[in-house]
Design a protein around this motif. Structure first.
Motif, PDB file in Angstrom:
ATOM      1  N   ARG A 168       0.820  -1.220   0.000  1.00 50.98           N
ATOM      2  CA  ARG A 168       0.000   0.000   0.000  1.00 50.98           C
ATOM      3  C   ARG A 168       0.852   1.268   0.000  1.00 50.98           C
ATOM      4  O   ARG A 168       0.333   2.363   0.187  1.00 50.98           O
ATOM      5  CB  ARG A 168      -0.900   0.017   1.250  1.00 50.98           C
ATOM      6  CG  ARG A 168      -1.849  -1.167   1.339  1.00 50.98           C
ATOM      7  CD  ARG A 168      -2.671  -1.086   2.613  1.00 50.98           C
ATOM      8  NE  ARG A 168      -3.525  -2.246   2.790  1.00 50.98           N
ATOM      9  CZ  ARG A 168      -4.374  -2.407   3.811  1.00 50.98           C
ATOM     10  NH1 ARG A 168      -4.476  -1.467   4.733  1.00 50.98           N
ATOM     11  NH2 ARG A 168      -5.102  -3.498   3.906  1.00 50.98           N
ATOM     12  N   ARG A 207      -0.187   4.444  -2.018  1.00 51.89           N
ATOM     13  CA  ARG A 207      -1.474   5.099  -1.744  1.00 51.89           C
ATOM     14  C   ARG A 207      -1.239   6.258  -0.766  1.00 51.89           C
ATOM     15  O   ARG A 207      -0.778   6.053   0.348  1.00 51.89           O
ATOM     16  CB  ARG A 207      -2.475   4.103  -1.162  1.00 51.89           C
ATOM     17  CG  ARG A 207      -2.778   2.959  -2.116  1.00 51.89           C
ATOM     18  CD  ARG A 207      -3.916   2.095  -1.604  1.00 51.89           C
ATOM     19  NE  ARG A 207      -4.193   0.981  -2.510  1.00 51.89           N
ATOM     20  CZ  ARG A 207      -5.231   0.161  -2.386  1.00 51.89           C
ATOM     21  NH1 ARG A 207      -6.084   0.318  -1.374  1.00 51.89           N
ATOM     22  NH2 ARG A 207      -5.418  -0.817  -3.251  1.00 51.89           N
ATOM     23  N   LEU A 230      -6.346   8.957   2.084  1.00 51.65           N
ATOM     24  CA  LEU A 230      -7.115   8.129   3.011  1.00 51.65           C
ATOM     25  C   LEU A 230      -8.549   8.644   3.085  1.00 51.65           C
ATOM     26  O   LEU A 230      -8.774   9.842   3.290  1.00 51.65           O
ATOM     27  CB  LEU A 230      -6.467   8.148   4.405  1.00 51.65           C
ATOM     28  CG  LEU A 230      -7.046   7.176   5.448  1.00 51.65           C
ATOM     29  CD1 LEU A 230      -5.945   6.673   6.366  1.00 51.65           C
ATOM     30  CD2 LEU A 230      -8.129   7.845   6.291  1.00 51.65           C
ATOM     31  N   HIS A 231      -9.518   7.737   2.897  1.00 51.46           N
ATOM     32  CA  HIS A 231     -10.939   8.070   3.015  1.00 51.46           C
ATOM     33  C   HIS A 231     -11.423   7.712   4.416  1.00 51.46           C
ATOM     34  O   HIS A 231     -11.153   6.613   4.911  1.00 51.46           O
ATOM     35  CB  HIS A 231     -11.770   7.299   1.981  1.00 51.46           C
ATOM     36  CG  HIS A 231     -11.490   7.718   0.572  1.00 51.46           C
ATOM     37  ND1 HIS A 231     -12.079   7.113  -0.513  1.00 51.46           N
ATOM     38  CD2 HIS A 231     -10.676   8.683   0.062  1.00 51.46           C
ATOM     39  CE1 HIS A 231     -11.654   7.686  -1.625  1.00 51.46           C
ATOM     40  NE2 HIS A 231     -10.796   8.627  -1.309  1.00 51.46           N
ATOM     41  N   PHE A 232     -12.159   8.621   5.036  1.00 53.63           N
ATOM     42  CA  PHE A 232     -12.554   8.409   6.432  1.00 53.63           C
ATOM     43  C   PHE A 232     -13.952   8.989   6.656  1.00 53.63           C
ATOM     44  O   PHE A 232     -14.155  10.190   6.515  1.00 53.63           O
ATOM     45  CB  PHE A 232     -11.546   9.106   7.351  1.00 53.63           C
ATOM     46  CG  PHE A 232     -11.574   8.628   8.780  1.00 53.63           C
ATOM     47  CD1 PHE A 232     -12.550   7.774   9.260  1.00 53.63           C
ATOM     48  CD2 PHE A 232     -10.599   9.068   9.659  1.00 53.63           C
ATOM     49  CE1 PHE A 232     -12.550   7.349  10.573  1.00 53.63           C
ATOM     50  CE2 PHE A 232     -10.583   8.645  10.986  1.00 53.63           C
ATOM     51  CZ  PHE A 232     -11.567   7.785  11.434  1.00 53.63           C
ATOM     52  N   GLU A 233     -14.908   8.120   7.007  1.00 54.06           N
ATOM     53  CA  GLU A 233     -16.223   8.601   7.424  1.00 54.06           C
ATOM     54  C   GLU A 233     -16.256   8.659   8.944  1.00 54.06           C
ATOM     55  O   GLU A 233     -16.021   7.657   9.621  1.00 54.06           O
ATOM     56  CB  GLU A 233     -17.342   7.679   6.927  1.00 54.06           C
ATOM     57  CG  GLU A 233     -18.725   8.148   7.376  1.00 54.06           C
ATOM     58  CD  GLU A 233     -19.863   7.305   6.831  1.00 54.06           C
ATOM     59  OE1 GLU A 233     -20.976   7.353   7.412  1.00 54.06           O
ATOM     60  OE2 GLU A 233     -19.652   6.595   5.818  1.00 54.06           O
ATOM     61  N   SER A 266      -7.596   3.020   4.018  1.00 50.00           N
ATOM     62  CA  SER A 266      -8.715   3.079   4.958  1.00 50.00           C
ATOM     63  C   SER A 266      -8.166   3.440   6.329  1.00 50.00           C
ATOM     64  O   SER A 266      -6.968   3.295   6.587  1.00 50.00           O
ATOM     65  CB  SER A 266      -9.429   1.725   5.020  1.00 50.00           C
ATOM     66  OG  SER A 266      -8.633   0.778   5.702  1.00 50.00           O
ATOM     67  N   PRO A 267      -9.034   3.903   7.244  1.00 47.42           N
ATOM     68  CA  PRO A 267      -8.561   4.224   8.603  1.00 47.42           C
ATOM     69  C   PRO A 267      -7.891   3.050   9.288  1.00 47.42           C
ATOM     70  O   PRO A 267      -7.061   3.238  10.188  1.00 47.42           O
ATOM     71  CB  PRO A 267      -9.847   4.633   9.328  1.00 47.42           C
ATOM     72  CG  PRO A 267     -10.761   5.102   8.238  1.00 47.42           C
ATOM     73  CD  PRO A 267     -10.440   4.250   7.056  1.00 47.42           C
ATOM     74  N   ASN A 268      -8.236   1.813   8.873  1.00 48.31           N
ATOM     75  CA  ASN A 268      -7.624   0.624   9.480  1.00 48.31           C
ATOM     76  C   ASN A 268      -6.121   0.546   9.218  1.00 48.31           C
ATOM     77  O   ASN A 268      -5.403  -0.178   9.902  1.00 48.31           O
ATOM     78  CB  ASN A 268      -8.290  -0.647   8.952  1.00 48.31           C
ATOM     79  CG  ASN A 268      -9.720  -0.781   9.429  1.00 48.31           C
ATOM     80  OD1 ASN A 268     -10.050  -0.288  10.503  1.00 48.31           O
ATOM     81  ND2 ASN A 268     -10.567  -1.425   8.653  1.00 48.31           N
ATOM     82  N   HIS A 269      -5.673   1.310   8.215  1.00 47.60           N
ATOM     83  CA  HIS A 269      -4.236   1.289   7.902  1.00 47.60           C
ATOM     84  C   HIS A 269      -3.417   1.837   9.076  1.00 47.60           C
ATOM     85  O   HIS A 269      -2.267   1.436   9.275  1.00 47.60           O
ATOM     86  CB  HIS A 269      -3.960   2.114   6.647  1.00 47.60           C
ATOM     87  CG  HIS A 269      -2.568   1.942   6.114  1.00 47.60           C
ATOM     88  ND1 HIS A 269      -2.167   0.824   5.433  1.00 47.60           N
ATOM     89  CD2 HIS A 269      -1.470   2.751   6.196  1.00 47.60           C
ATOM     90  CE1 HIS A 269      -0.891   0.941   5.095  1.00 47.60           C
ATOM     91  NE2 HIS A 269      -0.439   2.100   5.560  1.00 47.60           N
TER      92      HIS A 269
END
Length: 557
Positions: free
Chosen positions: A28, A31, A34-37, A253-256
């Motif tokens: 990754r 990349r 980062l997309h975060f809701e 993703s935020p999990n990163h």
């Protein structure tokens, strides 16, 4: 010894796991977005799987977990742009402010922040103010209400009903009882509240206008559209969610952030970490059940709280305790009991305090026992003093054709009656009690905060409410809960810590009335005005309480 044996035995598996983490990060590496809701609400209690299914809504994360995720984003070296979607959010003002400050810290680290919303309120705009680029849906609406107060006064109504309310307060700014005794604020109380509200408005408007970049009049309007915000210069663009999050954009993703954290924390020979216990104390202060240990969300019940504080004191795995306080106060006696237990805990291990939205009156009283206090800049604090409310219902009883006869009354016994007028000696007794309780409050604060008594009484006492300041020693620093954790790490640089968030267990009884029983008391609560019931419940009880509740939004945002 056995621990090291198993570490050696499983070391090949740990090594494979480490290479797996590294491989995921490597794949990754290109990349940079980062997309975060953001979550629409935060969990405030531990809930079982069954409870979550019963409630029928998707589970969320705690505020602390969310803040830790935001802080960890700064450790992702390839991250260049953070794109956040802001749903309708049921957060408090301090929660919005705390997250806003974390976004600003990410910006200072060189990460570009882009935000998008379809609707929201004042808190949503506060978060967007921390962004480099702000976007909204074409039909977006933002419902705004700056901090203000519109208090109700029941003095006229209660007098009409035949309810006479007697109040004994320790200072001219202790306005808790004025709701029941007057038809409007006293001159001193009104000026104090006006100053507080204006200070809070100015802090928020400085953030929204970026200290004058935009006109503050823009945010006086109760409804703001995307078009009006773009015209004012606050929004950079109007576009759809698909345009903001294009499908072809390969993003993290935020999990990163968890992945990066695992890599950083990985040790072939792991060391035991010390525990920081964060204990949220939220709601009014009352006794609770002496034999009960179960805490209830939204309440600070003395005996369950004391029981937990004792457990934390005796737990050898807990090395530091953080009390997260959000309380307008409550019972004077039970505030003293909690204060005493915090003082005992402090003898064994460091105790830090964080002020969230409100830490006034009894809420401030219990905090003064701790070593240091960090506060949100938008927290309402102070209200140092005491008040006692007594309701005389004789005229109301007479209207209802209810008569009472006194039998076996003795000196001062009428204090405990809601029917018999007070004698001069009893009035004097209550006034002395208020003076005693006030003196005790001042002594605890003066000792805990190292503020001279005369200065405390003349400048910060008398029931005054205000925003926290470091120069007067009311608090030690301004910031968020993560700043408290950073202070702890700075104080103990050689130690590694893990964090436990001591949320109360979810209680079904608060949701299902018949689990509590449904008798006369419950019927009265259903049909009678809550203010009248409150008078009866609080009668003859000295209180450390602040009644200041500032409205800052007229809908969940």
């Amino acid at each position: 010894m056995l621990r090291y044996f198993f570490l050696i035995l499983f070391s090949p598996i740990r090594l494979l796991y480490y290479f797996y983490l590294r491989l995921r990060a490597f794949l990754r590496r290109k990349r940079t977005v980062l997309h975060f809701e953001f979550p629409s609400y935060f969990e405030t209690s531990h809930k079982s799987f069954f409870v979550r299914k019963f409630q029928g809504k998707q589970s969320s994360m705690t505020r602390l977990d969310f803040l830790l995720v935001l802080r960890s984003l700064g450790k992702i070296k390839q991250l260049k742009t953070l794109k956040i979607f802001l749903p309708p959010m049921d957060w408090s003002l301090s929660e919005f402010w705390e997250v806003k400050e974390e976004l600003i810290k990410l910006k200072e680290q060189g990460i570009r922040i882009e935000s998008y919303a379809q609707e929201g309120g004042l808190g949503t705009l506060l978060l967007m103010s921390a962004s480099n680029e702000r976007s909204a849906d074409k039909e977006a609406e933002f419902h705004i209400q700056l901090p203000s107060a519109e208090s109700s006064f029941y003095g006229g109504l209660l007098k009409h009903l035949g309810v006479e309310v007697e109040a004994y307060a320790s200072g001219p700014y202790k306005s808790f009882a004025e709701t029941f005794t007057r038809t409007g604020f006293s001159k001193e109380a009104k000026k104090n509240i006006e100053d507080l509200i204006l200070d809070l408005q100015n802090i928020i408007l400085d953030a929204l206008t970026e200290k004058g970049k935009f006109k503050k009049e823009t945010f006086y309007k109760p409804i703001l559209t995307a078009e009006s915000l773009k015209e004012a210069g606050f929004l950079d663009s109007i576009r759809s969610e698909k345009e903001f999050f294009p499908e072809e954009e390969k993003a993290l993703s935020p999990n990163h952030s968890y992945l990066i954290q695992r890599i950083e924390d990985f040790k072939f020979v792991s060391k035991r970490k010390k525990n920081i216990a964060i204990l949220p104390l939220e709601g009014g202060i009352s006794s609770g059940e002496y034999s009960g240990k179960e805490r209830e969300a939204g309440k600070i019940e003395a005996y369950p709280t004391i029981s937990l504080l004792k457990e934390l004191k005796e737990d050898k795995n807990v090395h530091v305790v953080v009390l997260e306080i959000n309380s307008p106060g409550g019972s004077a006696f039970h505030s003293e009991l909690i204060h005493r237990e915090i003082s005992e805990l402090k003898k064994e291990k460091p105790v830090f305090v964080y002020f969230k939205d409100t830490a006034a009156s009894g809420g401030y009283y219990i905090a003064s026992a701790a070593e240091t206090i960090t506060s949100s800049p938008v927290c309402i604090t102070g209200s140092i003093g005491a008040v006692m409310v007594r309701a005389n219902l004789k005229k109301l009883y007479n209207k209802a054709k209810v008569q009472k006869e006194t039998v076996g009354f003795y000196p001062f016994r009428e204090i405990l009656s809601e029917y018999t007028p007070l004698k001069k000696e009893s009035v004097g007794f209550l006034q002395k009690e208020i003076a005693r309780i006030e003196s005790q409050f001042y002594a605890r604060v003066s000792e805990g905060r190292k503020i001279p008594l005369d200065q405390l009484k003349t400048k910060w006492g008398g029931g005054r409410v205000y925003l926290p300041k470091t120069e007067n020693k009311i608090v030690d620093s301004l910031g968020g809960i993560l700043d408290v954790l950073q202070t702890i790490k700075n104080n103990f640089p050689k130690d590694k810590f893990m964090i436990s968030y001591e949320l109360p267990e979810y209680n079904f009884r608060s949701e299902i009335p018949f689990l509590k029983g449904f008798g006369l008391k419950q019927m009265m609560k259903t049909f009678l005005p809550k203010e009248i019931l409150f008078l009866k419940e609080m009668s003859e009880r000295p209180l450390y309480y602040s009644n200041i509740k500032i409205n800052w939004n007229n809908r969940k945002n």
